[in-house]
Design an enzyme around this catalytic site. Structure first.
Site, PDB file in Angstrom:
ATOM      1  N   HIS A  17       0.832  -1.213   0.000  1.00 22.27           N
ATOM      2  CA  HIS A  17       0.000   0.000   0.000  1.00 22.27           C
ATOM      3  C   HIS A  17       0.865   1.261   0.000  1.00 22.27           C
ATOM      4  O   HIS A  17       0.692   2.145  -0.853  1.00 22.27           O
ATOM      5  CB  HIS A  17      -0.918   0.004   1.226  1.00 22.27           C
ATOM      6  CG  HIS A  17      -1.820   1.192   1.305  1.00 22.27           C
ATOM      7  ND1 HIS A  17      -3.103   1.192   0.806  1.00 22.27           N
ATOM      8  CD2 HIS A  17      -1.617   2.444   1.815  1.00 22.27           C
ATOM      9  CE1 HIS A  17      -3.656   2.379   1.006  1.00 22.27           C
ATOM     10  NE2 HIS A  17      -2.769   3.157   1.617  1.00 22.27           N
ATOM     11  N   GLU A  18       1.788   1.325   0.944  1.00 23.92           N
ATOM     12  CA  GLU A  18       2.618   2.524   1.060  1.00 23.92           C
ATOM     13  C   GLU A  18       3.562   2.678  -0.133  1.00 23.92           C
ATOM     14  O   GLU A  18       3.893   3.800  -0.530  1.00 23.92           O
ATOM     15  CB  GLU A  18       3.416   2.500   2.370  1.00 23.92           C
ATOM     16  CG  GLU A  18       2.557   2.516   3.626  1.00 23.92           C
ATOM     17  CD  GLU A  18       1.615   3.708   3.694  1.00 23.92           C
ATOM     18  OE1 GLU A  18       1.959   4.774   3.142  1.00 23.92           O
ATOM     19  OE2 GLU A  18       0.523   3.576   4.279  1.00 23.92           O
ATOM     20  N   HIS A  21       1.879   4.747  -2.848  1.00 28.20           N
ATOM     21  CA  HIS A  21       2.022   6.190  -2.638  1.00 28.20           C
ATOM     22  C   HIS A  21       3.445   6.632  -2.970  1.00 28.20           C
ATOM     23  O   HIS A  21       3.667   7.646  -3.630  1.00 28.20           O
ATOM     24  CB  HIS A  21       1.724   6.547  -1.179  1.00 28.20           C
ATOM     25  CG  HIS A  21       0.315   6.304  -0.750  1.00 28.20           C
ATOM     26  ND1 HIS A  21      -0.781   6.722  -1.488  1.00 28.20           N
ATOM     27  CD2 HIS A  21      -0.199   5.691   0.354  1.00 28.20           C
ATOM     28  CE1 HIS A  21      -1.895   6.385  -0.857  1.00 28.20           C
ATOM     29  NE2 HIS A  21      -1.566   5.756   0.256  1.00 28.20           N
TER      30      HIS A  21
END
Length: 345
Positions: A17-18, A21
């Site tokens: 997920h990170e 980003h």
């Protein structure tokens, strides 16, 4: 081993997920101060370099974050303005915010595809494979190979749809099933049978789904797409049921509940554990896209407002909204965790 699996699973999901980003921030030239997996005190970290990103692993294996220049109220004059998030075009900021969740969906798709490729792609059609004698579905006339078309007026297209609607209908009340047999559709009104085992009350309709598997690359891709779609639909159904009151907050699970599920699933085999990672990854992706403060979806909502009104929302207002949302989210997490602990006893 359950603790190890739990940490690894959450770590993988958060890392993916990170990284979504992170990679898009880097791609668009946004300065990244820190990339951290976990929360709380730092237990390992790279050595900070001037103008570079610090990579950390923190003590609490829940969550993680990427700290971007210009994401919050920012007066760091050491970072050039063109490397701050708020100075980037709306479409770039949208992709940076979206691809945390987007990466979770990609991870789930990849895992589901690989499992289906190597072990076979389960058929997702809502076709009954067995009806248990003595239970309401059998008594009503439902038989093997009957296809379920809808439940209580809700169209179903996969076995997953059937299961979630049957769970919502399992309250002892009469339930409407539309069944297709030989190209003809018939409605049945069926009341589930109440059962009590070890003090736990449940309601059974008495049908079983045994999914046949197909081999091949195309079947694996098709299954992964259909399964992701079914999981996302389940999330919408659950979310809608929470708002309408059909489901209570006590039906949700937090870290403690997930820990218990990981332990149970790990004992049933590696493939089921991979499927659980896919399910959790879709859940994380979906929840993060809900347009509420403190979620990625909340930040995307502010981008849409900015696009519509032609100017950005005041950073002070946006940060205040996200801060309040984060506090409310923590309170909800505490409540859910408390319920999870109570359920253990």
């Amino acid at each position: 081993m359950t603790l190890i699996y739990f940490i690894l699973i959450l770590g993988i999901i958060v890392l993916v997920h990170e990284f979504g980003h992170f990679i898009f921030a880097k791609m668009f030239g946004v300065h990244v101060y820190e990339f951290s997996i976990g929360m709380g005190p730092k237990i390992w970290g790279s050595k900070p370099k001037k103008g570079g990103t610090v990579y950390n692993i923190r003590a609490i294996p829940i969550g993680g974050f990427v700290q971007l220049a210009g994401e919050e109220i920012d007066d760091d004059e050491s970072i050039p303005k063109d490397k701050k998030l708020y100075n980037k075009p709306v479409w770039q900021r949208f992709l940076i915010m979206f691809f945390g969740a987007g990466n979770n969906f990609l991870l789930a798709f990849l895992l589901l595809f690989l499992v289906a490729l190597f072990t076979g792609a389960p058929n997702m059609d809502p076709v009954v494979t067995r009806v248990e004698e003595g239970y309401p579905m059998y008594e009503a006339g439902i038989r093997e190979n009957d296809e379920i078309v809808s439940i209580n007026g809700h169209h179903v297209s996969t076995i997953d749809d059937v299961k979630v609607y049957m769970v919502l209908a399992s309250t002892g009340e009469e339930t409407s099933f539309v069944i297709r047999r030989d190209h003809q559709e018939t409605e049945y009104k069926i009341t589930p049978q109440k059962e009590e085992v070890d003090g736990v009350t449940s309601y059974k309709f008495g049908i079983v789904f045994e999914q046949m598997k197909e081999n091949g690359f195309v079947s694996a891709i098709k299954y992964a797409f259909i399964k992701i779609g079914a999981l996302v639909k389940q999330m919408f159904i659950v979310l809608g049921s929470l708002f309408t009151g059909k489901l209570g907050l006590d039906s949700l699970s937090g870290p403690v509940g997930i820990y218990s599920v990981v332990g149970e699933t790990a004992s049933t085999g590696f493939v089921n554990l991979i499927n659980l990672i896919s399910l959790l990854s879709v859940n994380v992706g979906f929840l993060n896209l809900i347009p509420l403060p403190a979620f990625d979806g909340g930040r995307i909502l502010f981008l849409l407002i900015e696009k519509i009104k032609g100017s950005p929302v005041s950073p002070n207002v946006e940060n205040a909204v996200h801060s309040v949302g984060f506090i409310l989210l923590l309170l909800l997490l505490i409540y859910i965790t408390f319920n999870d602990i109570v359920k253990l006893f």
